[in-house]
Design a protein around this motif. Structure first.
Motif, PDB file in Angstrom:
ATOM      1  N   LYS A 178       5.604  16.897 -23.728  1.00 11.89           N
ATOM      2  CA  LYS A 178       6.039  15.543 -24.079  1.00 11.89           C
ATOM      3  C   LYS A 178       6.877  14.927 -22.956  1.00 11.89           C
ATOM      4  N   ALA A 179       7.699  15.748 -22.319  1.00 10.10           N
ATOM      5  CA  ALA A 179       8.501  15.254 -21.193  1.00 10.10           C
ATOM      6  C   ALA A 179       7.603  14.797 -20.052  1.00 10.10           C
ATOM      7  N   SER A 180       6.560  15.556 -19.789  1.00 13.36           N
ATOM      8  CA  SER A 180       5.613  15.184 -18.731  1.00 13.36           C
ATOM      9  C   SER A 180       4.916  13.873 -19.063  1.00 13.36           C
ATOM     10  N   ALA A 181       4.508  13.713 -20.327  1.00 11.66           N
ATOM     11  CA  ALA A 181       3.858  12.471 -20.742  1.00 11.66           C
ATOM     12  C   ALA A 181       4.817  11.290 -20.657  1.00 11.66           C
ATOM     13  N   ALA A 182       6.078  11.527 -21.029  1.00  8.85           N
ATOM     14  CA  ALA A 182       7.083  10.463 -20.940  1.00  8.85           C
ATOM     15  C   ALA A 182       7.335  10.068 -19.489  1.00  8.85           C
TER      16      ALA A 182
ATOM     17  N   LEU B 133       6.800   6.316 -14.870  1.00  2.00           N
ATOM     18  CA  LEU B 133       6.403   6.000 -13.500  1.00  2.00           C
ATOM     19  C   LEU B 133       5.392   4.857 -13.454  1.00  2.00           C
ATOM     20  N   ILE B 134       4.520   4.782 -14.432  1.00  4.40           N
ATOM     21  CA  ILE B 134       3.577   3.657 -14.505  1.00  4.40           C
ATOM     22  C   ILE B 134       4.340   2.355 -14.710  1.00  4.40           C
ATOM     23  N   HIS B 135       5.314   2.379 -15.620  1.00  5.20           N
ATOM     24  CA  HIS B 135       6.137   1.192 -15.891  1.00  5.20           C
ATOM     25  C   HIS B 135       6.919   0.790 -14.638  1.00  5.20           C
ATOM     26  N   SER B 136       7.549   1.762 -13.989  1.00  2.28           N
ATOM     27  CA  SER B 136       8.350   1.481 -12.799  1.00  2.28           C
ATOM     28  C   SER B 136       7.484   0.903 -11.683  1.00  2.28           C
TER      29      SER B 136
ATOM     30  N   ALA C 297       0.835  -1.208   0.000  1.00  2.00           N
ATOM     31  CA  ALA C 297       0.000   0.000   0.000  1.00  2.00           C
ATOM     32  C   ALA C 297       0.872   1.261   0.000  1.00  2.00           C
ATOM     33  N   ALA C 298       1.989   1.227   0.743  1.00  2.00           N
ATOM     34  CA  ALA C 298       2.896   2.380   0.773  1.00  2.00           C
ATOM     35  C   ALA C 298       3.537   2.609  -0.586  1.00  2.00           C
ATOM     36  N   VAL C 299       3.914   1.529  -1.266  1.00  2.00           N
ATOM     37  CA  VAL C 299       4.521   1.646  -2.598  1.00  2.00           C
ATOM     38  C   VAL C 299       3.533   2.290  -3.572  1.00  2.00           C
ATOM     39  N   ILE C 300       2.289   1.825  -3.542  1.00  2.00           N
ATOM     40  CA  ILE C 300       1.268   2.395  -4.430  1.00  2.00           C
ATOM     41  C   ILE C 300       1.093   3.888  -4.164  1.00  2.00           C
ATOM     42  N   ASP C 301       1.082   4.255  -2.893  1.00  2.00           N
ATOM     43  CA  ASP C 301       0.909   5.664  -2.542  1.00  2.00           C
ATOM     44  C   ASP C 301       2.112   6.498  -2.966  1.00  2.00           C
ATOM     45  N   ILE C 302       3.313   5.945  -2.809  1.00  2.00           N
ATOM     46  CA  ILE C 302       4.521   6.655  -3.235  1.00  2.00           C
ATOM     47  C   ILE C 302       4.439   7.003  -4.717  1.00  2.00           C
ATOM     48  N   TYR C 303       4.055   6.039  -5.529  1.00  2.00           N
ATOM     49  CA  TYR C 303       3.996   6.293  -6.970  1.00  2.00           C
ATOM     50  C   TYR C 303       2.857   7.231  -7.334  1.00  2.00           C
ATOM     51  N   ARG C 304       1.758   7.182  -6.585  1.00  2.00           N
ATOM     52  CA  ARG C 304       0.655   8.125  -6.831  1.00  2.00           C
ATOM     53  C   ARG C 304       1.147   9.559  -6.626  1.00  2.00           C
ATOM     54  N   VAL C 305       1.858   9.772  -5.526  1.00  2.00           N
ATOM     55  CA  VAL C 305       2.373  11.111  -5.232  1.00  2.00           C
ATOM     56  C   VAL C 305       3.428  11.519  -6.251  1.00  2.00           C
ATOM     57  N   ARG C 306       4.285  10.577  -6.642  1.00  2.00           N
ATOM     58  CA  ARG C 306       5.316  10.912  -7.627  1.00  2.00           C
ATOM     59  C   ARG C 306       4.705  11.365  -8.950  1.00  2.00           C
TER      60      ARG C 306
ATOM     61  N   ALA D 141      19.439  -4.798  -7.923  1.00  2.00           N
ATOM     62  CA  ALA D 141      19.624  -3.393  -8.308  1.00  2.00           C
ATOM     63  C   ALA D 141      19.761  -3.219  -9.813  1.00  2.00           C
ATOM     64  N   GLU D 142      20.427  -4.153 -10.488  1.00  2.00           N
ATOM     65  CA  GLU D 142      20.576  -4.026 -11.938  1.00  2.00           C
ATOM     66  C   GLU D 142      19.214  -4.081 -12.628  1.00  2.00           C
ATOM     67  N   PHE D 143      18.407  -5.054 -12.269  1.00  2.00           N
ATOM     68  CA  PHE D 143      17.083  -5.193 -12.868  1.00  2.00           C
ATOM     69  C   PHE D 143      16.230  -3.960 -12.609  1.00  2.00           C
ATOM     70  N   LEU D 144      16.347  -3.391 -11.402  1.00  2.00           N
ATOM     71  CA  LEU D 144      15.505  -2.264 -11.029  1.00  2.00           C
ATOM     72  C   LEU D 144      15.931  -0.959 -11.683  1.00  2.00           C
ATOM     73  N   HIS D 145      17.234  -0.758 -11.879  1.00  2.00           N
ATOM     74  CA  HIS D 145      17.724   0.558 -12.279  1.00  2.00           C
ATOM     75  C   HIS D 145      18.212   0.660 -13.725  1.00  2.00           C
ATOM     76  N   GLU D 146      18.719  -0.417 -14.304  1.00  2.00           N
ATOM     77  CA  GLU D 146      19.347  -0.329 -15.627  1.00  2.00           C
ATOM     78  C   GLU D 146      18.414   0.210 -16.714  1.00  2.00           C
ATOM     79  N   PRO D 147      17.156  -0.242 -16.803  1.00  2.00           N
ATOM     80  CA  PRO D 147      16.308   0.248 -17.895  1.00  2.00           C
ATOM     81  C   PRO D 147      16.021   1.741 -17.840  1.00  2.00           C
ATOM     82  N   TYR D 148      16.111   2.317 -16.645  1.00  2.00           N
ATOM     83  CA  TYR D 148      15.663   3.700 -16.490  1.00  2.00           C
ATOM     84  C   TYR D 148      16.756   4.722 -16.794  1.00  2.00           C
ATOM     85  N   VAL D 149      17.976   4.256 -16.987  1.00  2.00           N
ATOM     86  CA  VAL D 149      19.045   5.181 -17.389  1.00  2.00           C
ATOM     87  C   VAL D 149      18.695   5.799 -18.734  1.00  2.00           C
ATOM     88  N   ASP D 150      18.328   4.965 -19.704  1.00  2.00           N
ATOM     89  CA  ASP D 150      17.982   5.477 -21.032  1.00  2.00           C
ATOM     90  C   ASP D 150      16.652   6.235 -21.020  1.00  2.00           C
ATOM     91  N   MET D 151      15.716   5.808 -20.162  1.00  2.00           N
ATOM     92  CA  MET D 151      14.448   6.537 -20.059  1.00  2.00           C
ATOM     93  C   MET D 151      14.679   7.951 -19.536  1.00  2.00           C
TER      94      MET D 151
END
Length: 225
Positions: free
Chosen positions: A197-201, A206-209, A82-91, A172-182
């Motif tokens: 466009k940056a906001s949409a990206a 954040l939805i993907h993460s 529940a905390a994770v879901i809320d964190i991403y909602r706020v983000r 950590a690799e699985f969690l962080h590597e894809p987002y460097v290019d994003m």
């Protein structure tokens, strides 16, 4: 008749400064979720009294980063789903709006570039913990686009909770590597002042993460019964 001047802002107390230090240590991944904190060891390493440290513990417990268990001590919080879901909602609310409404020449853009380049260097060195830290620096700079110290303070708290979540997932690799290019893609849009466009990206990011983190988290909880 002249109006009375506003009182000067109060300097942070010792306990507030130490609380910020410990919050930063959590954000950097120096404490693990569920870890028991030793009063004696921490008071010695920080050079403060145990009474001051207890006040720090009270602050961070109120923030939701620590928990006190009677007769057992103080522990780093284990975030709930529940905390994770809320964190991403706020983000999503904060970061997407910060990008959409940013001033075109905002200096935080340079901080975004510096964080993205630091993440590239860490990725080349396969230093995934540092990649994660650079990623958090990138998103901190995104929030700074909003020019709100209240949001900056709130976001530092969110990042500390998020780092605890990442600490639970232990890949950590699985969690962080894809987002460097994003992050680089979002930065490219920002540097070309394509803020919508940056906001949409960022929303897609954040939805993907969130989906990835929740999926891995759910598997871990299921595995541990």
């Amino acid at each position: 008749m002249s109006l009375p001047s506003a009182p000067p802002s109060l300097a942070p107390t010792l306990s507030e400064r130490i609380a910020d230090q410990l919050r930063q240590k959590i954000t950097l991944g120096e404490f693990s979720p569920g870890q028991r904190l030793s009063e004696q060891a921490l008071s010695d390493s920080l050079g403060i009294s145990r009474n001051t440290l207890r006040e720090v513990f009270r602050v961070l417990t109120k923030d939701g980063l620590l928990r006190h268990e009677p007769h057992r001590g103080v522990f780093v919080v284990v975030p709930s789903i529940a905390a994770v879901i809320d964190i991403y909602r706020v983000r999503r609310m904060i970061e997407c709006q910060a990008l959409a409404l940013a001033y075109p020449r905002h200096p935080a853009k340079k901080s975004m570039r510096a964080a993205a380049e630091k993440a590239l260097q860490a990725r080349d060195a396969a230093d995934w913990l540092s990649v994660g830290t650079a990623n958090m620096d990138f998103h901190t700079a995104v929030v700074e686009l909003a020019d709100s110290e209240r949001l900056n303070v709130m976001f530092r708290q969110i990042l500390a909770e998020l780092r605890l979540t990442f600490g639970l997932l232990q890949d950590a690799e699985f969690l962080h590597e894809p987002y460097v290019d994003m992050n680089l893609r979002i930065l490219e849009l920002v540097e070309h002042n394509e803020m919508a466009k940056a906001s949409a990206a960022m929303l897609d990011y954040l939805i993907h993460s969130e989906r990835i983190v929740l999926a891995v988290y759910a598997r871990r909880v299921s595995r541990e019964g």
